[in-house]
Design an enzyme around this catalytic site. Structure first.
Site, PDB file in Angstrom:
ATOM      1  N   ASP A  92       0.860  -1.171   0.000  1.00  0.00           N
ATOM      2  CA  ASP A  92       0.000   0.000   0.000  1.00  0.00           C
ATOM      3  C   ASP A  92       0.907   1.235   0.000  1.00  0.00           C
ATOM      4  O   ASP A  92       1.938   1.252   0.662  1.00  0.00           O
ATOM      5  CB  ASP A  92      -0.894  -0.037   1.245  1.00  0.00           C
ATOM      6  CG  ASP A  92      -1.926   1.063   1.265  1.00  0.00           C
ATOM      7  OD1 ASP A  92      -1.911   1.912   0.358  1.00  0.00           O
ATOM      8  OD2 ASP A  92      -2.748   1.086   2.197  1.00  0.00           O
ATOM      9  N   GLY A  94       0.751   4.175   1.279  1.00  0.00           N
ATOM     10  CA  GLY A  94       0.771   5.096   2.407  1.00  0.00           C
ATOM     11  C   GLY A  94      -0.326   6.135   2.332  1.00  0.00           C
ATOM     12  O   GLY A  94      -0.516   6.914   3.263  1.00  0.00           O
ATOM     13  N   GLY A  95      -1.082   6.142   1.235  1.00  0.00           N
ATOM     14  CA  GLY A  95      -2.159   7.109   1.086  1.00  0.00           C
ATOM     15  C   GLY A  95      -3.211   6.981   2.171  1.00  0.00           C
ATOM     16  O   GLY A  95      -3.725   7.981   2.677  1.00  0.00           O
ATOM     17  N   GLN A 194     -10.617   6.569  -7.245  1.00  0.00           N
ATOM     18  CA  GLN A 194     -11.215   7.274  -6.109  1.00  0.00           C
ATOM     19  C   GLN A 194     -12.527   7.922  -6.559  1.00  0.00           C
ATOM     20  O   GLN A 194     -13.080   7.538  -7.581  1.00  0.00           O
ATOM     21  CB  GLN A 194     -10.222   8.296  -5.547  1.00  0.00           C
ATOM     22  CG  GLN A 194      -9.034   7.681  -4.810  1.00  0.00           C
ATOM     23  CD  GLN A 194      -9.421   7.080  -3.456  1.00  0.00           C
ATOM     24  OE1 GLN A 194     -10.544   7.251  -2.962  1.00  0.00           O
ATOM     25  NE2 GLN A 194      -8.483   6.366  -2.843  1.00  0.00           N
ATOM     26  N   GLY A 221     -10.849   4.169  -1.288  1.00  0.00           N
ATOM     27  CA  GLY A 221     -11.791   5.130  -0.736  1.00  0.00           C
ATOM     28  C   GLY A 221     -13.132   4.568  -0.362  1.00  0.00           C
ATOM     29  O   GLY A 221     -14.078   5.319  -0.105  1.00  0.00           O
ATOM     30  N   ASP A 271      -7.989  -7.191   0.687  1.00  0.00           N
ATOM     31  CA  ASP A 271      -7.176  -7.222   1.910  1.00  0.00           C
ATOM     32  C   ASP A 271      -7.974  -6.567   3.019  1.00  0.00           C
ATOM     33  O   ASP A 271      -8.846  -5.729   2.755  1.00  0.00           O
ATOM     34  CB  ASP A 271      -5.852  -6.464   1.715  1.00  0.00           C
ATOM     35  CG  ASP A 271      -6.042  -4.954   1.865  1.00  0.00           C
ATOM     36  OD1 ASP A 271      -5.713  -4.414   2.936  1.00  0.00           O
ATOM     37  OD2 ASP A 271      -6.546  -4.310   0.921  1.00  0.00           O
ATOM     38  N   HIS A 340      -6.318 -19.250  12.567  1.00  0.00           N
ATOM     39  CA  HIS A 340      -7.639 -19.787  12.222  1.00  0.00           C
ATOM     40  C   HIS A 340      -8.407 -18.838  11.317  1.00  0.00           C
ATOM     41  O   HIS A 340      -8.945 -19.240  10.267  1.00  0.00           O
ATOM     42  CB  HIS A 340      -8.466 -20.059  13.476  1.00  0.00           C
ATOM     43  CG  HIS A 340      -9.923 -20.225  13.145  1.00  0.00           C
ATOM     44  ND1 HIS A 340     -10.434 -21.374  12.592  1.00  0.00           N
ATOM     45  CD2 HIS A 340     -10.956 -19.337  13.207  1.00  0.00           C
ATOM     46  CE1 HIS A 340     -11.729 -21.203  12.342  1.00  0.00           C
ATOM     47  NE2 HIS A 340     -12.062 -19.971  12.709  1.00  0.00           N
TER      48      HIS A 340
END
Length: 376
Positions: A92, A94-95, A194, A221, A271, A340
């Site tokens: 990612d 860092g935004g 976005q 976003g 994610d 798990h």
């Protein structure tokens, strides 16, 4: 890097494919365990491979830049060598961290000034520097630097932010194309759509991003507080515009039900910190529904955590034992629960893939969504 679309579901927009990287294959739909600081919390790399069967993990530019720092990562030969994970890694940009540090950052056209959450020191990120940082970290998939707008967000702010994000994306692409990977394997850049929850802005952004002609695309976003139905609406709109022959990554999503509904909209990659964060607090996702392992009802329950799931952890340890560990604040409790939950998330997307291939995804998905939202 190449994406092979293998199967399209006939009754939804779900797809199954394979993303080829120099560190291995990624079978989609896929969930990526979040390893923010170069580690998936409470989980060994061996467990990620052998028990959870993760194809790819995620790390974070902001956190790795601050600690341990780029010099050490470069000396090690990149994050793969540093943390011992030999599969694909996505970083990612860092935004999102810039978004979450609202009181300690200043956004301007050139870039973002922010204060470290560790020691208060000031730093400056630009689209160019973020490309360089991710090159140094050694990610297989690098994310564009963008501004993630909050929810709710005024239309004019969302429009202005989107225009800047698109200008930043042009700079990201130019810098990425002008530089080379440091460690001898291919890296690729994913732009990010976005536009908050405004249909015209999302459409504009999806069209702009698609025009960048990259190996994959992300949808950012969302999952920032908006209603789930609004998230699904924006996701479907964007997926209908993005190229069909490239993977689509919905960032930061989400619950098991969110993931299944988004797969049905045409999303390939996910994610979220939910499986590990909730695990450390005693919430377990299972094939039968959601368990709060802290509850008294599990105190004497000596059956496996989830016998139907498979995997060493889920079938070897009992609910009573895990409850005992969690209540005793034993570190092993967080480890067992985290392994798990991640095993469950990877099982879920692989089941989705199998049902897409079998042609009965929609029927299976509708029955699973209700079951997975049940509190046991």
């Amino acid at each position: 890097m190449k994406f092979e679309l293998q199967v399209n579901d006939q009754k939804s927009k779900a797809r199954a494919g394979v993303l080829y990287t120099d560190h291995g294959l990624i079978h989609t739909p896929i969930f990526m365990p979040v390893g923010t600081a170069g580690t998936v919390k409470a989980v060994h790399q061996r467990e990620l491979k052998e028990d959870i069967n993760a194809d790819i993990i995620l790390a974070n530019t902001y956190h790795l830049y601050l600690r341990p720092g780029l010099q050490l990562l470069e000396n090690a030969g990149g994050l793969h060598k540093f943390n011992g994970w030999d599969g694909p890694i996505l970083t990612d940009s860092g935004g999102y961290q810039v978004y979450s540090l609202a009181e300690n950052r200043k956004i301007e056209e050139k870039g973002v000034t922010f204060q470290s959450h560790i020691d208060g020191s000031k730093h400056f990120f630009t689209p160019e520097s973020v490309m360089d940082i991710q090159r140094s970290i050694g990610a297989d998939i690098i994310m564009a630097f963008d501004e993630c707008t909050p929810y709710p967000c005024e239309y004019e702010y969302a429009k202005s932010s989107l225009a800047m994000t698109h200008r930043w994306l042009k700079r990201c692409c130019a810098r990425f194309d002008a530089t080379e990977a440091k460690y001898g394997f291919e890296q690729t850049l994913f732009p990010i759509v976005q536009g908050s929850v405004y249909r015209d802005l999302r459409k504009e952004s999806a069209e702009f991003v698609a025009g960048c002609e990259r190996d994959g695309y992300a949808i950012g976003g969302l999952a920032v507080g908006e209603p789930a139905e609004m998230m699904y609406e924006m996701t479907e709109l964007v997926c209908d515009i993005l190229p069909t022959d490239k993977p689509r990554y919905l960032m930061g999503v989400g619950t098991p039900a969110n993931i299944l509904e988004s797969i049905a909209q045409g999303v390939d990659m996910f994610d979220c910190v939910m499986p590990t964060r909730n695990a450390r607090n005693g919430m377990l996702f299972t094939t039968q529904g959601i368990i709060n392992i802290r509850n008294e009802k599990w105190k004497d329950e000596l059956t496996p955590i989830d016998a139907a799931l498979g995997g060493y952890v889920s079938t070897h340890y009992s609910k009573a034992y895990l409850r005992h560990l969690i209540h005793s604040k034993e570190i092993l409790g967080a480890q067992i629960a985290s392994v798990h939950n991640l095993t469950f998330y990877l099982w879920l997307v692989r089941q989705a893939r199998e049902h897409i291939q079998a042609g009965d995804f929609s029927i299976w998905k509708n029955s699973m969504v209700n079951k997975l939202m049940t509190r046991l």
